[in-house]
Design an enzyme around this catalytic site. Sequence first.
Site, short mmCIF file in Angstrom:
data_model
loop_
_atom_site.label_atom_id
_atom_site.label_comp_id
_atom_site.label_asym_id
_atom_site.label_seq_id
_atom_site.Cartn_x
_atom_site.Cartn_y
_atom_site.Cartn_z
N LYS A 62 0.83 -1.28 -0.10
CA LYS A 62 0.05 -0.11 -0.09
C LYS A 62 0.72 1.30 -0.09
O LYS A 62 0.36 2.40 -0.35
CB LYS A 62 -0.86 0.08 1.16
CG LYS A 62 -0.09 0.02 2.63
CD LYS A 62 -1.02 -0.17 3.79
CE LYS A 62 -1.78 -1.24 3.98
NZ LYS A 62 -0.63 -2.49 4.37
N HIS A 191 0.37 -2.97 14.96
CA HIS A 191 0.89 -1.88 14.19
C HIS A 191 1.02 -0.73 15.25
O HIS A 191 -0.01 -0.40 15.49
CB HIS A 191 0.13 -1.60 12.96
CG HIS A 191 1.08 -0.64 11.83
ND1 HIS A 191 1.36 0.43 12.18
CD2 HIS A 191 1.38 -0.79 10.70
CE1 HIS A 191 2.07 1.10 11.22
NE2 HIS A 191 2.18 0.27 10.15
N GLU A 265 6.00 -5.74 8.81
CA GLU A 265 5.49 -5.03 7.47
C GLU A 265 5.89 -3.63 7.12
O GLU A 265 5.20 -2.80 7.10
CB GLU A 265 3.94 -5.04 7.93
CG GLU A 265 3.37 -6.34 8.05
CD GLU A 265 2.06 -6.38 8.36
OE1 GLU A 265 1.28 -5.14 8.67
OE2 GLU A 265 1.34 -7.21 8.99
N PRO A 266 7.14 -3.32 6.88
CA PRO A 266 7.66 -2.08 6.87
C PRO A 266 7.32 -1.51 5.37
O PRO A 266 7.17 -2.22 4.47
CB PRO A 266 9.17 -2.07 6.82
CG PRO A 266 9.50 -3.53 6.54
CD PRO A 266 8.26 -4.56 6.93
N GLY A 267 6.66 -0.26 5.23
CA GLY A 267 6.25 0.16 4.09
C GLY A 267 7.39 1.51 3.72
O GLY A 267 8.26 1.41 2.87
N ARG A 268 7.14 2.46 4.56
CA ARG A 268 7.77 3.69 4.68
C ARG A 268 9.30 3.54 4.75
O ARG A 268 10.08 4.19 3.80
CB ARG A 268 7.28 4.67 5.81
CG ARG A 268 8.03 6.08 5.88
CD ARG A 268 7.30 6.40 7.04
NE ARG A 268 5.85 6.92 7.57
CZ ARG A 268 5.42 7.82 6.70
NH1 ARG A 268 5.91 8.60 5.83
NH2 ARG A 268 4.02 7.84 6.80
N TYR A 372 3.48 6.64 0.66
CA TYR A 372 2.05 7.08 0.39
C TYR A 372 1.65 8.18 -0.60
O TYR A 372 1.19 9.15 -0.24
CB TYR A 372 1.41 7.31 2.04
CG TYR A 372 1.83 6.12 2.81
CD1 TYR A 372 0.85 5.08 2.59
CD2 TYR A 372 2.79 6.25 3.68
CE1 TYR A 372 1.16 3.84 3.35
CE2 TYR A 372 2.80 4.89 4.47
CZ TYR A 372 2.18 3.71 4.27
OH TYR A 372 2.28 2.59 5.08
C1 LIG Z 1 -1.49 -3.18 8.11
C2 LIG Z 1 -0.42 -2.26 7.85
N1 LIG Z 1 0.66 -2.84 7.80
C3 LIG Z 1 1.95 -1.86 7.37
C4 LIG Z 1 1.81 -0.85 7.02
C5 LIG Z 1 2.90 0.01 6.88
O1 LIG Z 1 3.24 0.74 7.61
P1 LIG Z 1 4.60 1.89 7.58
O2 LIG Z 1 4.67 2.42 6.30
O3 LIG Z 1 4.31 2.72 8.57
O4 LIG Z 1 5.77 0.91 7.91
C6 LIG Z 1 0.59 -0.15 7.17
C7 LIG Z 1 0.43 1.20 7.04
O5 LIG Z 1 -0.88 1.65 7.02
C8 LIG Z 1 -0.55 -1.19 7.70
O6 LIG Z 1 -1.86 -0.55 7.70
#
Ligand SMILES: Cc1ncc(COP(=O)(O)O)c(C=O)c1O
Length: 394
Positions: A62, A191, A265-268, A372
């Site tokens: 996402k 989270h 679950e790292p995104g950012r 994002y």
């Molecule tokens: C379920 C879940 N996992 C992982 C993430 C990613 O989070 P981040 O970008 O802070 O690492 C999100 C972000 O909304 C999320 O909702």
Amino acid sequence: MASGVPEIHFYEHGLNIRRVIEQSNLQDLDQALNICDLSSLEQKFSLWQKLLPRIKPHYAVKCNDDPVVVKFLADLGTGFDCASKNELRLVLGLGVSPERIIFAHPCRPVSHLEYAKEQMVVNGTVDNEYEVYKLHKHYPNSNLIVRFKSEAKEALHFLGEKFGCNVKADAAALLLLAKALDLKVTGTSFHVGSGCSEVEAYDRAIEKAENIFKFGELIGHDMDLLDIGGGFPGTDDALFENIADAVNTSLQLRFPDERVQIIAEPGRFFVEAAYTLICKIHAKREVRNKAGKLDTLMYFINDGIYGFLACTFYTSVVVTPEVFLVGANTMPKFKSVIWGPSCDAQDRISEEQHLPNMNRGDLIVFRNMGAYAKTMAKPFNGFEVPVTLFFRAK
Ligand SMILES: Cc1ncc(COP(=O)(O)O)c(C=O)c1O
């Protein structure tokens, strides 16, 4: 670009943004330009492996679902956190095996669950009894990962109001219900909030996870997966190092058994620093006071809150515009406002800033725009989203 697959440009001795801009004919381009440095993802992956060797990162799609980015991470060997059928389709379509995916959305439409079942993506999160019953009906062979709420005191964006069961009031009941329905709970997740800046938040959550594990095992669930979610910083490596130290210490104390698989679950963390957005001023206004004296300069640029700069509107990210003019530092500064291109008056990128007097065609640069932004950008009002050029080191 050949057959719809973007070309990846190679660079030597560091990526020179100024040179890319000079070569990109921006004066002829109405869209803003994004420069994505894929090597930055590689550096982040190495940093993760060095500081959190026990934890397998499952990139949160996402955050930026560009197929080039997702494929690059897949080739590096990350796992993936998908939240919908389309995210699953994207990742599986790149040849990623279903075992590398967690379907990390606790409230999923039935058709998405059925797709996960068909594709044998077995791990998925759940946080309330309606979803447990839904899984019992539609995907009883899946592995239930119970998501609980445990938030940081400081973060850019919180998720706990919407997701995560209450550990004290609900978690035991969910585990018991799953047992009674003959479903498998195999782990737990949380989270702390995106852009977490409270280091201690992870230990607080891991302690709660330990209690859920103990109760699950006590009633006969085979618990072997701990998912510590996202929240890791994208640009502050010193903060990441502090978080990693705290997480490692906490895991050693609370989850010493190496048979428990730990994922995150790292995104950012992976993508934020990889993107630089180059915008062009296409219009300008002067606002004068009653005496006719200049009060504010207003600049209209070719990206805004409906484009990549959506992150400024939906999360509390504050972007810093960099003026791309030779000698900008020594030029006189004026109170200025930067607007996005749409007709919406909310499409305002920065509050009052002090910037040099610029003209149509001058450029404004925003760094760290990978998180994002791509997934939220829409051509609202017919203004196109930025184009992205991909680079990597030779
Ligand atoms: C379920 C879940 N996992 C992982 C993430 C990613 O989070 P981040 O970008 O802070 O690492 C999100 C972000 O909304 C999320 O909702």
